[in-house]
Design a protein around this motif. Structure first.
Motif, PDB file in Angstrom:
ATOM      1  N   TRP A 199      50.383  66.275  10.209  1.00  0.00           N
ATOM      2  CA  TRP A 199      51.152  67.171   9.336  1.00  0.00           C
ATOM      3  C   TRP A 199      51.070  66.731   7.882  1.00  0.00           C
ATOM      4  O   TRP A 199      50.882  67.554   6.987  1.00  0.00           O
ATOM      5  CB  TRP A 199      52.599  67.207   9.802  1.00  0.00           C
ATOM      6  CG  TRP A 199      53.565  67.741   8.782  1.00  0.00           C
ATOM      7  CD1 TRP A 199      53.690  69.040   8.365  1.00  0.00           C
ATOM      8  CD2 TRP A 199      54.526  66.980   8.046  1.00  0.00           C
ATOM      9  NE1 TRP A 199      54.677  69.141   7.406  1.00  0.00           N
ATOM     10  CE2 TRP A 199      55.209  67.892   7.193  1.00  0.00           C
ATOM     11  CE3 TRP A 199      54.890  65.633   8.025  1.00  0.00           C
ATOM     12  CZ2 TRP A 199      56.232  67.481   6.331  1.00  0.00           C
ATOM     13  CZ3 TRP A 199      55.908  65.232   7.170  1.00  0.00           C
ATOM     14  CH2 TRP A 199      56.559  66.142   6.339  1.00  0.00           C
ATOM     15  N   ALA A 200      51.162  65.433   7.658  1.00  0.00           N
ATOM     16  CA  ALA A 200      51.186  64.913   6.286  1.00  0.00           C
ATOM     17  C   ALA A 200      49.826  65.005   5.615  1.00  0.00           C
ATOM     18  O   ALA A 200      49.706  65.535   4.499  1.00  0.00           O
ATOM     19  CB  ALA A 200      51.683  63.473   6.288  1.00  0.00           C
ATOM     20  N   VAL A 201      48.778  64.538   6.284  1.00  0.00           N
ATOM     21  CA  VAL A 201      47.477  64.450   5.610  1.00  0.00           C
ATOM     22  C   VAL A 201      46.293  64.924   6.438  1.00  0.00           C
ATOM     23  O   VAL A 201      45.281  65.367   5.882  1.00  0.00           O
ATOM     24  CB  VAL A 201      47.202  63.003   5.138  1.00  0.00           C
ATOM     25  CG1 VAL A 201      48.236  62.538   4.126  1.00  0.00           C
ATOM     26  CG2 VAL A 201      47.144  62.034   6.328  1.00  0.00           C
ATOM     27  N   GLY A 202      46.373  64.833   7.768  1.00  0.00           N
ATOM     28  CA  GLY A 202      45.208  65.120   8.606  1.00  0.00           C
ATOM     29  C   GLY A 202      44.698  66.542   8.467  1.00  0.00           C
ATOM     30  O   GLY A 202      43.492  66.768   8.267  1.00  0.00           O
ATOM     31  N   PHE A 203      45.585  67.508   8.560  1.00  0.00           N
ATOM     32  CA  PHE A 203      45.185  68.916   8.443  1.00  0.00           C
ATOM     33  C   PHE A 203      44.573  69.182   7.074  1.00  0.00           C
ATOM     34  O   PHE A 203      43.578  69.906   6.955  1.00  0.00           O
ATOM     35  CB  PHE A 203      46.407  69.810   8.659  1.00  0.00           C
ATOM     36  CG  PHE A 203      46.096  71.275   8.658  1.00  0.00           C
ATOM     37  CD1 PHE A 203      45.576  71.898   9.783  1.00  0.00           C
ATOM     38  CD2 PHE A 203      46.326  72.052   7.533  1.00  0.00           C
ATOM     39  CE1 PHE A 203      45.289  73.260   9.791  1.00  0.00           C
ATOM     40  CE2 PHE A 203      46.052  73.410   7.514  1.00  0.00           C
ATOM     41  CZ  PHE A 203      45.531  74.019   8.656  1.00  0.00           C
ATOM     42  N   ALA A 204      45.145  68.601   6.041  1.00  0.00           N
ATOM     43  CA  ALA A 204      44.640  68.801   4.675  1.00  0.00           C
ATOM     44  C   ALA A 204      43.235  68.253   4.511  1.00  0.00           C
ATOM     45  O   ALA A 204      42.375  68.890   3.890  1.00  0.00           O
ATOM     46  CB  ALA A 204      45.583  68.126   3.675  1.00  0.00           C
ATOM     47  N   PHE A 205      42.980  67.082   5.082  1.00  0.00           N
ATOM     48  CA  PHE A 205      41.655  66.485   4.963  1.00  0.00           C
ATOM     49  C   PHE A 205      40.596  67.277   5.737  1.00  0.00           C
ATOM     50  O   PHE A 205      39.417  67.248   5.395  1.00  0.00           O
ATOM     51  CB  PHE A 205      41.670  65.042   5.457  1.00  0.00           C
ATOM     52  CG  PHE A 205      42.339  64.076   4.509  1.00  0.00           C
ATOM     53  CD1 PHE A 205      42.366  64.313   3.151  1.00  0.00           C
ATOM     54  CD2 PHE A 205      42.942  62.923   4.987  1.00  0.00           C
ATOM     55  CE1 PHE A 205      42.981  63.427   2.270  1.00  0.00           C
ATOM     56  CE2 PHE A 205      43.551  62.022   4.120  1.00  0.00           C
ATOM     57  CZ  PHE A 205      43.570  62.285   2.759  1.00  0.00           C
ATOM     58  N   ILE A 206      41.011  68.002   6.785  1.00  0.00           N
ATOM     59  CA  ILE A 206      40.048  68.792   7.560  1.00  0.00           C
ATOM     60  C   ILE A 206      39.815  70.161   6.928  1.00  0.00           C
ATOM     61  O   ILE A 206      38.678  70.542   6.635  1.00  0.00           O
ATOM     62  CB  ILE A 206      40.527  68.988   9.016  1.00  0.00           C
ATOM     63  CG1 ILE A 206      40.707  67.647   9.721  1.00  0.00           C
ATOM     64  CG2 ILE A 206      39.508  69.839   9.790  1.00  0.00           C
ATOM     65  CD1 ILE A 206      41.357  67.753  11.087  1.00  0.00           C
ATOM     66  N   PHE A 207      40.895  70.899   6.703  1.00  0.00           N
ATOM     67  CA  PHE A 207      40.784  72.307   6.330  1.00  0.00           C
ATOM     68  C   PHE A 207      41.204  72.606   4.899  1.00  0.00           C
ATOM     69  O   PHE A 207      41.252  73.774   4.499  1.00  0.00           O
ATOM     70  CB  PHE A 207      41.622  73.162   7.285  1.00  0.00           C
ATOM     71  CG  PHE A 207      41.165  73.099   8.707  1.00  0.00           C
ATOM     72  CD1 PHE A 207      40.022  73.756   9.116  1.00  0.00           C
ATOM     73  CD2 PHE A 207      41.871  72.352   9.636  1.00  0.00           C
ATOM     74  CE1 PHE A 207      39.596  73.694  10.441  1.00  0.00           C
ATOM     75  CE2 PHE A 207      41.455  72.289  10.961  1.00  0.00           C
ATOM     76  CZ  PHE A 207      40.314  72.957  11.362  1.00  0.00           C
ATOM     77  N   GLY A 208      41.493  71.569   4.126  1.00  0.00           N
ATOM     78  CA  GLY A 208      41.963  71.789   2.771  1.00  0.00           C
ATOM     79  C   GLY A 208      40.914  72.396   1.849  1.00  0.00           C
ATOM     80  O   GLY A 208      39.720  72.136   1.970  1.00  0.00           O
ATOM     81  N   ASP A 209      41.396  73.223   0.907  1.00  0.00           N
ATOM     82  CA  ASP A 209      40.520  73.767  -0.123  1.00  0.00           C
ATOM     83  C   ASP A 209      40.295  72.708  -1.206  1.00  0.00           C
ATOM     84  O   ASP A 209      40.853  71.618  -1.153  1.00  0.00           O
ATOM     85  CB  ASP A 209      41.156  75.015  -0.746  1.00  0.00           C
ATOM     86  CG  ASP A 209      41.446  76.083   0.305  1.00  0.00           C
ATOM     87  OD1 ASP A 209      40.619  76.232   1.214  1.00  0.00           O
ATOM     88  OD2 ASP A 209      42.505  76.740   0.215  1.00  0.00           O
ATOM     89  N   ASN A 210      39.477  73.060  -2.177  1.00  0.00           N
ATOM     90  CA  ASN A 210      39.212  72.163  -3.318  1.00  0.00           C
ATOM     91  C   ASN A 210      38.629  70.827  -2.872  1.00  0.00           C
ATOM     92  O   ASN A 210      38.739  69.826  -3.575  1.00  0.00           O
ATOM     93  CB  ASN A 210      40.490  71.908  -4.130  1.00  0.00           C
ATOM     94  CG  ASN A 210      41.154  73.190  -4.583  1.00  0.00           C
ATOM     95  OD1 ASN A 210      40.476  74.131  -4.987  1.00  0.00           O
ATOM     96  ND2 ASN A 210      42.477  73.255  -4.480  1.00  0.00           N
ATOM     97  N   GLY A 211      38.028  70.812  -1.687  1.00  0.00           N
ATOM     98  CA  GLY A 211      37.443  69.583  -1.198  1.00  0.00           C
ATOM     99  C   GLY A 211      35.969  69.481  -1.533  1.00  0.00           C
ATOM    100  O   GLY A 211      35.478  70.094  -2.476  1.00  0.00           O
ATOM    101  N   ASN A 212      35.278  68.716  -0.724  1.00  0.00           N
ATOM    102  CA  ASN A 212      33.854  68.515  -0.941  1.00  0.00           C
ATOM    103  C   ASN A 212      33.167  68.383   0.415  1.00  0.00           C
ATOM    104  O   ASN A 212      33.765  68.667   1.448  1.00  0.00           O
ATOM    105  CB  ASN A 212      33.622  67.274  -1.810  1.00  0.00           C
ATOM    106  CG  ASN A 212      34.393  66.061  -1.295  1.00  0.00           C
ATOM    107  OD1 ASN A 212      34.297  65.706  -0.119  1.00  0.00           O
ATOM    108  ND2 ASN A 212      35.185  65.436  -2.173  1.00  0.00           N
ATOM    109  N   PHE A 213      31.930  67.970   0.407  1.00  0.00           N
ATOM    110  CA  PHE A 213      31.190  67.853   1.666  1.00  0.00           C
ATOM    111  C   PHE A 213      31.800  66.813   2.591  1.00  0.00           C
ATOM    112  O   PHE A 213      31.607  66.853   3.806  1.00  0.00           O
ATOM    113  CB  PHE A 213      29.739  67.480   1.372  1.00  0.00           C
ATOM    114  CG  PHE A 213      29.554  66.053   0.925  1.00  0.00           C
ATOM    115  CD1 PHE A 213      29.213  65.068   1.841  1.00  0.00           C
ATOM    116  CD2 PHE A 213      29.745  65.682  -0.405  1.00  0.00           C
ATOM    117  CE1 PHE A 213      29.040  63.747   1.449  1.00  0.00           C
ATOM    118  CE2 PHE A 213      29.582  64.366  -0.810  1.00  0.00           C
ATOM    119  CZ  PHE A 213      29.223  63.396   0.116  1.00  0.00           C
TER     120      PHE A 213
END
Length: 432
Positions: free
Chosen positions: A59-73
């Motif tokens: 909930w805190a970080v895992g979902f963001a690191f997988i499906f987050g926008d503004n990311g990279n490869f």
């Protein structure tokens, strides 16, 4: 109609999430039954706790690191501390999709922790769960499912033979190497001693629960009811599981002279693990072939791992690792032009070696990352805590009592302790 489809998709994926989460119950039964009685309560309790902890981390970080926008490869970079808002471009509730993905993360860490069984400190479980769920699993999942670099190459992994099973297995391999074998598992000459699980009924029920939960795992990954394609995915899933069980039974019967129950159960699981990557990309006949080969691989894989001096208490490597590799590679052979909605058709359908090469690259890079990252994290934890493993005395008495202060089977061990005390008292009385 759009509103109805949105609702039906949300209900279907929520059902899938519930089935996947219930797979944790299957792992509890499987792992507890595959280990010794003195560790059963510990196995059950830590599995529930680590799933809860992994949920918070996801909930805190895992979902963001997988499906987050503004990311990279490499990783995503938004949607931290997900609060339930609707994500763009989804034909179902984003909150339901979040819960579904959380369930997968919970299965991955459960597989990884199998390599710690019967000898790791509870504090190691806590620290590794946090770091695995926040760093290792999300990175691999982003590469393949979150629009990362392997997704751009067309890597095929429909429900997670690589993302979930291989990643968890490589973490388990790092753990079992650093922890070293359980007391009595191997002799000085390298020969192995069998340490039997205490309850084959538990392991059988655990496998059946996992088998049923796998319909949520694979068929639920369609994330849609449109066209009823989830039924075809479920069919492939069931055929591969049955083929894996049959192959393992026949092989154990021929080689060992007996139809070994743990081997049969592992064959079914191997078939399920292998078809997880390819269930939406291959025809039904191919799912049977994939399951049969997985059942053969799990039989010989377990023996190879044992000969290498690796103590794998719940067969994380032979059930999730080796079949996970095979299942991922199988789409490079069997993916059909009609079903290959990601990547290219397989070798046997005129696609050449292109997709097989992508699959092999994905296996190697993902597996290497999961193993190296897990090894480094565990090595640091070992330095910080002064060791990963409980003391020899604690391991002998069992982690139920040494880590939690009570036994999973209190009547059995209490009766044994009482009998020992009465025997000692009687002996002392006679001596006097």
């Amino acid at each position: 109609m759009e509103d109805m489809l949105y609702l039906m998709n949300s209900l279907w994926v929520m059902l899938g999430a519930i089935l996947v989460i219930f797979m944790i119950a299957g792992f509890i039964m499987l792992e507890a039954g595959s280990t010794r009685m003195k560790n059963a309560g510990h196995i059950a309790g830590k599995t529930v706790f680590t799933f809860g902890l992994a949920s918070l981390v996801f909930w805190a970080v895992g979902f963001a690191f997988i499906f987050g926008d503004n990311g990279n490869f490499f990783v995503g970079l938004s949607h931290f501390f997900y609060s339930g808002y609707q994500l763009e471009g989804m034909s179902l509730s984003s909150s339901v999709f979040f819960v579904f993905q959380l369930a997968f993360a919970g299965i991955a860490i459960t597989i990884a922790l199998g390599g710690f069984a019967e000898r790791a400190k509870l504090s190691v479980y806590v620290l590794f769960t946090i770091l695995f769920s926040s760093i290792i699993y999300p990175v691999v999942a982003h590469w393949i499912w979150g629009g990362g670099w392997l997704a751009e190459h067309g890597k095929q992994d429909f429900a997670g033979s690589t993302v979930v099973h291989l990643t968890g297995a490589m973490a388990a391999l790092a753990a079992t190497i650093l922890l070293k074998p359980r007391i009595g598992r191997f002799n000085k000459d390298g020969s192995a001693n069998a340490i039997h699980g205490h309850n084959q009924v538990f392991t059988s029920l655990g496998v059946l629960i996992l088998w049923v939960g796998w319909f949520g795992f694979n068929a639920g990954s369609t994330v849609s009811v449109d066209g009823g394609f989830f039924g075809f995915v479920a069919l492939n899933t069931n055929l591969a599981a049955g083929a894996g069980a049959v192959a393992a039974l026949i092989l154990s019967w021929v080689v060992l002279g007996k139809s070994d129950i743990p081997t049969i159960l592992n064959g079914a699981l191997a078939g399920l693990v292998a078809i997880t990557a390819s269930c939406a990309f291959v025809d039904t006949w191919a799912s049977v072939v994939i399951g049969l080969i997985a059942g053969i691989l799990v039989f010989y894989g377990a023996r190879l791992i044992e000969k290498m001096g690796i103590d794998d208490p719940i067969f994380a490597l032979s059930v999730h690792g080796i079949p996970g590799i095979w299942g991922t590679l199988s789409t490079g052979f069997f993916a059909t032009p009609e079903l290959a909605t990601v990547g290219q058709p397989g070798l046997f359908y005129g696609g050449g070696f292109t997709q097989l090469g992508v699959q092999a690259m994905g296996v190697f890079v993902s597996g290497a990352f999961a193993f190296v990252a897990s090894f480094i994290i565990l090595f640091i934890i070992k330095r910080v805590l002064g060791g990963l493993r409980v003391s020899e005395e604690e391991e002998i008495m069992g982690l139920d009592i040494s880590e939690h202060g009570s036994y999973g089977y209190p009547e059995v061990f209490a009766d044994s302790t009482q009998k020992m005390t009465l025997t000692k008292t009687s002996t002392d009385h006679i001596a006097r």
